[in-house]
Write a protein that holds these residues in place. Structure first.
Motif, mmCIF file in Angstrom:
data_model
loop_
_atom_site.group_PDB
_atom_site.id
_atom_site.type_symbol
_atom_site.label_atom_id
_atom_site.label_comp_id
_atom_site.label_asym_id
_atom_site.label_seq_id
_atom_site.Cartn_x
_atom_site.Cartn_y
_atom_site.Cartn_z
ATOM 1 N N TYR A 79 42.200 36.338 47.953
ATOM 2 C CA TYR A 79 41.636 35.029 48.263
ATOM 3 C C TYR A 79 40.135 35.081 48.013
ATOM 4 N N VAL A 80 39.651 34.203 47.134
ATOM 5 C CA VAL A 80 38.263 34.239 46.706
ATOM 6 C C VAL A 80 37.904 32.857 46.163
ATOM 7 N N SER A 81 36.660 32.454 46.329
ATOM 8 C CA SER A 81 36.274 31.167 45.758
ATOM 9 C C SER A 81 36.278 31.284 44.230
ATOM 10 N N GLU A 82 36.534 30.165 43.568
ATOM 11 C CA GLU A 82 36.629 30.189 42.108
ATOM 12 C C GLU A 82 35.315 30.606 41.472
ATOM 13 N N LYS A 83 34.211 30.117 42.011
ATOM 14 C CA LYS A 83 32.911 30.449 41.443
ATOM 15 C C LYS A 83 32.599 31.932 41.614
ATOM 16 N N THR A 84 32.951 32.483 42.773
ATOM 17 C CA THR A 84 32.757 33.922 42.971
ATOM 18 C C THR A 84 33.596 34.700 41.977
ATOM 19 N N TRP A 85 34.859 34.332 41.849
ATOM 20 C CA TRP A 85 35.759 35.057 40.954
ATOM 21 C C TRP A 85 35.241 35.062 39.526
ATOM 22 N N ASN A 86 34.699 33.952 39.089
ATOM 23 C CA ASN A 86 34.201 33.856 37.720
ATOM 24 C C ASN A 86 32.982 34.726 37.480
ATOM 25 N N ASN A 87 32.417 35.278 38.524
ATOM 26 C CA ASN A 87 31.257 36.166 38.397
ATOM 27 C C ASN A 87 31.592 37.631 38.655
ATOM 28 N N THR A 88 32.882 37.969 38.754
ATOM 29 C CA THR A 88 33.267 39.344 39.076
ATOM 30 C C THR A 88 33.552 40.214 37.864
ATOM 31 N N ASN A 89 34.010 39.637 36.775
ATOM 32 C CA ASN A 89 34.460 40.403 35.604
ATOM 33 C C ASN A 89 35.626 41.327 35.942
ATOM 34 N N LEU A 90 36.412 40.968 36.957
ATOM 35 C CA LEU A 90 37.583 41.745 37.324
ATOM 36 C C LEU A 90 38.852 41.069 36.820
ATOM 37 N N SER A 91 39.938 41.823 36.876
ATOM 38 C CA SER A 91 41.235 41.290 36.466
ATOM 39 C C SER A 91 42.249 41.541 37.570
ATOM 40 N N VAL A 92 42.909 40.470 38.005
ATOM 41 C CA VAL A 92 43.970 40.547 39.011
ATOM 42 C C VAL A 92 45.143 39.721 38.507
ATOM 43 N N ASP A 93 46.352 40.173 38.804
ATOM 44 C CA ASP A 93 47.545 39.417 38.426
ATOM 45 C C ASP A 93 47.371 37.952 38.817
ATOM 46 N N VAL A 94 47.570 37.060 37.860
ATOM 47 C CA VAL A 94 47.345 35.637 38.097
ATOM 48 C C VAL A 94 48.186 35.115 39.250
ATOM 49 N N GLN A 95 49.344 35.715 39.467
ATOM 50 C CA GLN A 95 50.199 35.286 40.574
ATOM 51 C C GLN A 95 49.629 35.673 41.932
ATOM 52 N N LEU A 96 48.711 36.628 41.930
ATOM 53 C CA LEU A 96 48.121 37.105 43.185
ATOM 54 C C LEU A 96 46.759 36.487 43.477
ATOM 55 N N LEU A 97 46.233 35.738 42.526
ATOM 56 C CA LEU A 97 44.892 35.177 42.683
ATOM 57 C C LEU A 97 44.954 33.808 43.354
ATOM 58 N N LYS A 98 44.263 33.691 44.494
ATOM 59 C CA LYS A 98 44.259 32.453 45.278
ATOM 60 C C LYS A 98 42.811 32.023 45.519
ATOM 61 N N HIS A 99 42.508 30.773 45.237
ATOM 62 C CA HIS A 99 41.154 30.281 45.443
ATOM 63 C C HIS A 99 41.062 29.453 46.720
ATOM 64 N N PHE A 100 39.993 29.677 47.483
ATOM 65 C CA PHE A 100 39.719 28.825 48.639
ATOM 66 C C PHE A 100 38.426 28.062 48.395
ATOM 67 N N ARG A 101 38.220 27.025 49.188
ATOM 68 C CA ARG A 101 37.027 26.195 49.075
ATOM 69 C C ARG A 101 36.252 26.204 50.397
ATOM 70 N N LYS A 102 35.076 25.651 50.356
ATOM 71 C CA LYS A 102 34.210 25.582 51.529
ATOM 72 C C LYS A 102 34.921 24.916 52.697
ATOM 73 N N ASP A 103 34.877 25.578 53.848
ATOM 74 C CA ASP A 103 35.441 25.092 55.110
ATOM 75 C C ASP A 103 36.962 24.989 55.094
ATOM 76 N N GLU A 104 37.578 25.602 54.111
ATOM 77 C CA GLU A 104 39.045 25.604 54.081
ATOM 78 C C GLU A 104 39.597 26.566 55.130
ATOM 79 N N VAL A 105 40.744 26.216 55.701
ATOM 80 C CA VAL A 105 41.465 27.090 56.624
ATOM 81 C C VAL A 105 42.690 27.626 55.888
#
Length: 280
Positions: A79-105
């Protein structure tokens, strides 16, 4: 049902925090290698099979170095914000990648994670408050100052991993170049010991049972300095200084009484891993 929590490592070399209700566990940041994460959990008697997800606060290397292997080996959602993820240069299985947003529960079984923004020199930095059975545990590190979000969730928490990164005198008199001193001490840098103490004294509530002082600088701080500053003010709050070399004790809160349990055998203090680099 108690809520359990521990720091597996805390510092500019690597960060990883664990929160669980005894059935479902979550990791917050993955700066340790997969092998070291497994080893430290095993020493605490924790089952990595109970870990259901990893939450990432921001893209700095001491928070993500072990992420790819840990997620792949144990098939853990990230679980990671989309903007953060785009700055990581990492690779994770697309099925395991989940994006959250500000103040999301985000709900992971019975664990509720509130994702809130903070001030730090990263693309889209977040902190987290984890709630279960009326107990709130917050992970609040890598902050340049105590913004309204930090204060709000600090006041709601029964336990907090709070940054206490540097001693202002040590930083001022140290050998860091001027631009790095400014970066560390800026409103988008890190929280000093004195600033962390001010947060504690100004905003603690009677329900705050644990304060785990975290992300200490190797060059501009010492555990002894932090402990000496906070202990005279601890009152009914148990104050712990998290290590940059080993896991802390495993703590628990059941919402009514507080229990502290250590599953660690007494051992010699571990020496720093020469392969781990200090950022601050």
């Amino acid at each position: 049902m108690p809520v359990y929590f521990t720091s597996l490592n805390s510092g500019s070399n690597a960060n990883c925090y664990y929160v669980s209700n005894g059935v479902t566990a979550l990791l917050f940041d993955a700066g340790l290698s997969c092998r070291e994460t497994e080893k430290r959990m095993q020493r605490l008697g924790l089952d990595i099979k109970q870990v259901k997800a990893i939450f990432i606060s921001h893209e700095h290397s001491d928070h993500i170095n072990g992420l790819e292997v840990l997620s792949k080996k144990h098939q853990l959602p990230v679980y990671v914000s989309e903007k953060t993820w785009n700055n990581t240069n990492l690779s994770v299985d697309v099925q395991l990648l989940k994006h959250f947003r500000k103040d999301e529960v985000v709900m992971i079984d019975e664990l509720q994670v509130k994702c809130f923004s903070k001030s730090h020199d990263a693309a889209d930095p977040f902190s987290f408050m984890i709630s279960c059975q009326g107990v709130n545990v917050s992970v609040i590190t890598d902050i340049g100052h105590a913004c309204k979000n930090v204060i709000r969730y600090f006041q709601q928490s029964h336990a907090v991993f709070l940054e206490s990164n540097y001693c202002e005198t040590m930083l001022a008199n140290g050998d860091y170049p001027y631009h790095l001193k400014r970066r560390v001490s800026s409103d988008e840098g890190h929280l000093s010991n004195e600033q962390a103490l001010d947060v504690f004294l100004s905003y603690r509530t009677q329900q705050l049972q644990f304060l785990i002082l975290s992300h200490l600088s190797k060059n501009n701080n010492t555990p002894q300095t932090v402990d000496a500053l906070f202990q005279p003010h601890a009152g009914t709050t148990k104050v712990i200084v998290a290590s940059r070399y080993e896991e802390s004790e495993l703590f628990s809160i059941d919402g009514i009484t507080t229990a502290v349990r250590s599953t660690m055998l007494k051992k010699k203090k571990q020496q720093p891993d020469q392969n781990q680099l200090s950022l601050f």
